[in-house]
Design a protein around this motif. Structure first.
Motif, PDB file in Angstrom:
ATOM      1  N   ARG A  16       0.725  -1.023  -0.128  1.00 49.73           N
ATOM      2  CA  ARG A  16       0.061   0.014   0.011  1.00 49.73           C
ATOM      3  C   ARG A  16       0.905   1.300   0.023  1.00 49.73           C
ATOM      4  NH1 ARG A  16      -5.213  -1.135   1.650  1.00 49.73           N
ATOM      5  NH2 ARG A  16      -5.596  -3.588   1.061  1.00 49.73           N
TER       6      ARG A  16
ATOM      7  N   TYR B  61      -6.807  -1.586   9.717  1.00 51.27           N
ATOM      8  CA  TYR B  61      -7.853  -0.840   9.031  1.00 51.27           C
ATOM      9  C   TYR B  61      -7.439  -0.798   7.471  1.00 51.27           C
ATOM     10  CZ  TYR B  61      -9.077   0.544  13.756  1.00 51.27           C
ATOM     11  OH  TYR B  61      -9.590   0.509  15.251  1.00 51.27           O
ATOM     12  N   ARG B  62      -6.713  -1.569   7.053  1.00 47.32           N
ATOM     13  CA  ARG B  62      -6.277  -1.435   5.629  1.00 47.32           C
ATOM     14  C   ARG B  62      -7.468  -1.504   4.516  1.00 47.32           C
ATOM     15  NH1 ARG B  62      -5.704  -6.547   7.433  1.00 47.32           N
ATOM     16  NH2 ARG B  62      -6.148  -8.287   6.046  1.00 47.32           N
ATOM     17  N   ASP B  63      -8.761  -1.904   4.850  1.00 47.46           N
ATOM     18  CA  ASP B  63      -9.741  -1.993   3.898  1.00 47.46           C
ATOM     19  C   ASP B  63     -10.861  -1.292   4.486  1.00 47.46           C
ATOM     20  OD1 ASP B  63      -8.442  -3.692   2.110  1.00 47.46           O
ATOM     21  OD2 ASP B  63      -8.817  -5.248   3.137  1.00 47.46           O
ATOM     22  N   CYS B  64     -10.706  -0.653   5.594  1.00 43.67           N
ATOM     23  CA  CYS B  64     -12.053   0.208   6.309  1.00 43.67           C
ATOM     24  C   CYS B  64     -11.314   1.288   7.034  1.00 43.67           C
ATOM     25  CB  CYS B  64     -12.773  -0.916   7.016  1.00 43.67           C
ATOM     26  SG  CYS B  64     -14.114  -0.050   7.466  1.00 43.67           S
ATOM     27  N   ASP B  65     -10.835   2.368   6.480  1.00 37.48           N
ATOM     28  CA  ASP B  65     -10.270   3.653   7.209  1.00 37.48           C
ATOM     29  C   ASP B  65     -11.475   4.032   8.023  1.00 37.48           C
ATOM     30  OD1 ASP B  65      -8.410   5.646   7.744  1.00 37.48           O
ATOM     31  OD2 ASP B  65     -10.056   6.940   6.873  1.00 37.48           O
TER      32      ASP B  65
ATOM     33  N   SER C  63      -8.618   2.819   2.084  1.00 37.84           N
ATOM     34  CA  SER C  63      -9.635   2.187   1.618  1.00 37.84           C
ATOM     35  C   SER C  63     -10.953   2.004   2.282  1.00 37.84           C
ATOM     36  CB  SER C  63      -9.208   0.782   0.971  1.00 37.84           C
ATOM     37  OG  SER C  63     -10.154  -0.156   0.622  1.00 37.84           O
ATOM     38  N   THR C  64     -12.133   1.704   1.761  1.00 37.92           N
ATOM     39  CA  THR C  64     -13.385   1.508   2.490  1.00 37.92           C
ATOM     40  C   THR C  64     -14.160   0.105   1.997  1.00 37.92           C
ATOM     41  OG1 THR C  64     -14.643   2.823   0.909  1.00 37.92           O
ATOM     42  CG2 THR C  64     -13.832   3.758   3.042  1.00 37.92           C
ATOM     43  N   ALA C  65     -13.241  -0.535   1.047  1.00 36.48           N
ATOM     44  CA  ALA C  65     -13.724  -1.683   0.589  1.00 36.48           C
ATOM     45  C   ALA C  65     -14.112  -2.915   1.542  1.00 36.48           C
ATOM     46  CB  ALA C  65     -12.700  -2.312  -0.644  1.00 36.48           C
ATOM     47  N   GLY C  66     -13.448  -2.719   2.733  1.00 38.92           N
ATOM     48  CA  GLY C  66     -13.950  -4.135   3.791  1.00 38.92           C
ATOM     49  C   GLY C  66     -14.957  -3.419   4.461  1.00 38.92           C
ATOM     50  N   CYS C  67     -15.476  -2.228   4.535  1.00 40.56           N
ATOM     51  CA  CYS C  67     -16.199  -1.800   5.485  1.00 40.56           C
ATOM     52  C   CYS C  67     -17.667  -2.680   5.192  1.00 40.56           C
ATOM     53  CB  CYS C  67     -16.575  -0.139   5.494  1.00 40.56           C
ATOM     54  SG  CYS C  67     -15.136   0.772   5.757  1.00 40.56           S
TER      55      CYS C  67
ATOM     56  N   ALA D   4     -19.847  -0.419   3.018  1.00 36.02           N
ATOM     57  CA  ALA D   4     -19.192   0.003   1.740  1.00 36.02           C
ATOM     58  C   ALA D   4     -20.007   0.299   0.656  1.00 36.02           C
ATOM     59  CB  ALA D   4     -18.225  -1.132   1.310  1.00 36.02           C
TER      60      ALA D   4
END
Length: 587
Positions: A220, A301-305, A472-476, A479
Motif C-alpha cells: 500500500r 484498518y487497511r480495507d476500512c479506514d 480504502s473502504t472496500a472492507g467496510c 461500503a
C-alpha cells in the motif's frame, strides 16, 4: 469488526496509574529535605543518578505527542518520518560537548542566567519570555492529546479527561518537585512502551506475524525512504528531517530550560553527558516502535479506514480506537494502553510545570523582589512562591488544552511551536557560546526579527492541507453506502477543481521553520553586532574591536573555543611581555 468496551477493569487500571503518580508526589513531599529549599525543589539537590534522568529526558517531550502523533504519521503519511532519528545521532555530541559543559560550569537554576552574564539582562528576559510562551502553548497540546484518546475509547468527554489529567499532574508536581517528576517519568516511560508494544503485539497476533504487517505496508506504499527532493515545500525529505531535526533537537536538548534543568540535577558533568547519551537509544527505540505501531494499525484498518467510515472525526484518534477494537475483549488491556498515553502526557506536563516555575522564580520574581525591596529574595522565603507558581501553571495548562484542538494534528502542531521559538532561542545561545564579537543590541535585533518572521510563517495562513496516502473502504460493512455517498459528492461538485493559490512561505514544510528562524537570528544578530560596533552604537563598543583587548570570561564559551582563545591570549600576553623586556634591555 469486533468492538470491545472500556469496562470496570480498564477503569481500575487507569485509576491505579493516576493514584501511583500522585503517591510519588506525596512521598517526595515528606522524604529527604521535604522540599523546603528551592535547591531541592527545582534541582533535586543535584543528587540524581544517570538512569532516571535519561528516561526523563525522553519523557519530557517525546510523550503523548510521540505515541499518537508519530503513530498516526506512519499510518497516514508513511515511514519517511523515521529518518529524523539520524538528526538525533548527529546532534547529541554537539549538545553534550558544546552547550552542556557551559551550563554545568555555571550550575544555575535558570539557563537564561547565562544570557545575562554573556550579553545583559534584557537578553535574558527576552529569551525567558519566549520560552515561557513556547512551553505554555506546548502544555495545551500535550494535555489535549490523551484527552482525545480517552474520548475515542470511552464515554468520558474530553473535557473531563483534561481536568483529571491536569489536576493529577499539578498535584504531584507541586508537592514533590523535580525529584517526584523524575521518578514518575521513569514509571510513566515504562507504561508508554507498554502501550506501544501492546498495539504491535495485538496487531501481529491478528496478522499472523510481523511479516504480514510489513508486506501490507509495502503493497500500500507506506514504506517510504526515498524522498531526497530539495524542494522546501515537500513536507518530509531527508534534508528537512535531518537539518530541521537537528535544529529542533538542539533547541530542546541543548539549550532548553526543561532539559538542562534535568541534566544539572546529577552529580557531575560526566554523569550529565552519560544521561544525554543514554537518552539517545531510549528515544530511538520509542521512535522506531511508535512508527511501526502505525503500520500495525494500518494493517488492521487497511480495507476500512475509520475516518472514511465515519467512526471517528480525526486520524489522531485512530490509535486509541484500535485499542478499543482489539484490546477491549481482554480485561484491563485497553486500560493499560490508555494509561500509557495518560502517563506520557503526565510526564510532559509535569516537566513543563517544573521548568516554568524555575524560570519564573529566577528570571521574574527574584529581580522584581530586588527592585522593590532592594534586597535579595532568600532561599527560605522563595520555596512557597515557587510552589504556588507551579500550581498556577498547571491550572493554566488545563485551560489551554480546551483550545488546542483547533491547531491541527498533534505532531505537526507541537513541532511547529518548537520550530517557531526554538530556532531563534538556539541562535542566541549559539552566538553567545561560539562568538566573541556579538553584543546585546545586535543579538536582540536578530532575535526579534527572527521571531516575527518565524511566527508569521508558522501561524500565518491559509496553509494547504498535507496530502495523505490513499485509504480504502472496500472492507467496510456499509461500503456500498459509502461509495454512493462519494459518487453523490462528486456529482454535486464543480467539474473543474481549482486549487486555491497559497503564498509560497505558507507552503514551506514546518520542519524548516526552526532552520529559517535559526539562520535569520544568527545572520542578523552577528551582522548587526559588527555594524553597531563599527559605528559606535553598541554598548561599550570599544571592547568588541578585539576580543583580546578585554578580559574574557572563558567559562561562557564552548570548551574547545575557550581553550583556544585562552592559549591565544596567553601567547599574546607573553609576546607583549617579551617585547617590553627587549625594549628595556636595548635601553
Amino acid at each position: 469488526m469486533p468492538v470491545g468496551t472500556f469496562d470496570a477493569w480498564d477503569t481500575a487500571v487507569l485509576i491505579s496509574i493516576l493514584v501511583v503518580s500522585a503517591l510519588i508526589g506525596i512521598y517526595y513531599r515528606f522524604a529527604g529535605g521535604q522540599q523546603k529549599t528551592t535547591q531541592e525543589y527545582l534541582m533535586a539537590d543535584q543528587s540524581m543518578t544517570t538512569f532516571p534522568v535519561s528516561f526523563s529526558l525522553m519523557a519530557s517531550f517525546m510523550s503523548a505527542i510521540s505515541l499518537m502523533g508519530v503513530s498516526n504519521e506512519s499510518y497516514e503519511f508513511g515511514t519517511m518520518f523515521c529518518v529524523i532519528n539520524i538528526s538525533y545521532i548527529l546532534s547529541t555530541p554537539i549538545a553534550a560537548n558544546i552547550f552542556l559543559p557551559v551550563f554545568y560550569r555555571m550550575r544555575t537554576t535558570s539557563v537564561y542566567e547565562y544570557l545575562e552574564r554573556r550579553f545583559g539582562q534584557t537578553t535574558r528576559l527576552s529569551a525567558s519570555l519566549a520560552f515561557t510562551v513556547q512551553m505554555v502553548l506546548y502544555m495545551g497540546i500535550a494535555l489535549y492529546a490523551p484527552a482525545l484518546a480517552l474520548e475515542a475509547v470511552t464515554n468520558i468527554p474530553r473535557s473531563w479527561a483534561i481536568v483529571v489529567i491536569g489536576l493529577v499532574c499539578t498535584f504531584y508536581s507541586t508537592l514533590g518537585g523535580l525529584k517526584a517528576v523524575l521518578i514518575t517519568d521513569v514509571f510513566q516511560s515504562f507504561l508508554m512502551f507498554a502501550a506501544i508494544f501492546s498495539v504491535i503485539a495485538v496487531s501481529a497476533i491478528k496478522a499472523g506475524g510481523f511479516a504480514a504487517i510489513w508486506e501490507v505496508a509495502v503493497e500500500r506504499g507506506r514504506i517510504q525512504f526515498d524522498e531526497f527532493s530539495l524542494d522546501p515545500t515537500v513536507r518530509h525529505t531527508w534534508w528537512s528531517l535531518i537539518i530541521g531535526g537537528m535544529v529542533t533537537y538542539l533547541s530542546l536538548y541543548g539549550v532548553n530550560q526543561t532539559q538542562v534543568q534535568r541534566l544539572l540535577s546529577v552529580h557531575n558533568l560526566k554523569s550529565a553527558q552519560s544521561a544525554l547519551w543514554w537518552n539517545l537509544p531510549i528515544l530511538g527505540m520509542l521512535s522506531f516502535s511508535t512508527i511501526f505501531s502505525g503500520l500495525a494499525i494500518f494493517y488492521y484498518y487497511r480495507d476500512c479506514d475509520p475516518v472514511l467510515e465515519g467512526r471517528i472525526e480525526k486520524r489522531d484518534q485512530v490509535m486509541p480506537l484500535f485499542a478499543l477494537d482489539t484490546m477491549g475483549q481482554y480485561p484491563g488491556l485497553c486500560g493499560l494502553f490508555v494509561s500509557g498515553i495518560f502517563s506520557a502526557s503526565l510526564s510532559t506536563i509535569s516537566s513543563a510545570v517544573t521548568s516554568l516555575s524555575a524560570v519564573t522564580l529566577e528570571d521574574y520574581l527574584k529581580p522584581l523582589y530586588k527592585a522593590i525591596f532592594k534586597r535579595t529574595l532568600v532561599d527560605s522565603k522563595s520555596t512557597l512562591p515557587t510552589k504556588i507558581v507551579a500550581c498556577i501553571f498547571g491550572l493554566l495548562c488545563v485551560g489551554l488544552a480546551f483550545v488546542a484542538g483547533s491547531m491541527g494534528g498533534v505532531l505537526q502542531a507541537s513541532l511547529t511551536i518548537f520550530g517557531v521559538v526554538g530556532g531563534p532561542l538556539l541562535a542566541i545561545f549559539t552566538l553567545g557560546v561560539c562568538t566573541t564579537r556579538t553584543n546585546q543590541r545586535g543579538v536582540l535585533l536578530g532575535f526579534l526579527v527572527s521571531l516575527i518572521i518565524s511566527f508569521w510563517m508558522g501561524f500565518g495562513g491559509p496553509k494547504p492541507k498535507p496530502i495523505t496516502m490513499e485509504f480504502s473502504t472496500a472492507g467496510c460493512e456499509n461500503a456500498t453506502a459509502l461509495l454512493a455517498h462519494a459518487i453523490e459528492l462528486s456529482a454535486n461538485s464543480s467539474p473543474v477543481v481549482i486549487e486555491p493559490h497559497y503564498f509560497w512561505l505558507y507552503r514551506i514544510s514546518y520542519l524548516w521553520l526552526s532552520v529559517i528562524g535559526f539562520i535569520i537570528a544568527v545572520a542578523v544578530g552577528y551582522g548587526s553586532s559588527i555594524v553597531l560596533v563599527h559605528f559606535g552604537w553598541a554598548e561599550n563598543a570599544e571592547i568588541y574591536v578585539d576580543k583580546f583587548q578585554r578580559e574574557l570570561d572563558y567559562d561562557l564559551f564552548a570548551p574547545m573555543l575557550s581553550r583556544r582563545w585562552r592559549r591565544q591570549a596567553e601567547q599574546k600576553k607573553q609576546t607583549a611581555e617579551d617585547e617590553t623586556l627587549t625594549k628595556l634591555t636595548q635601553q
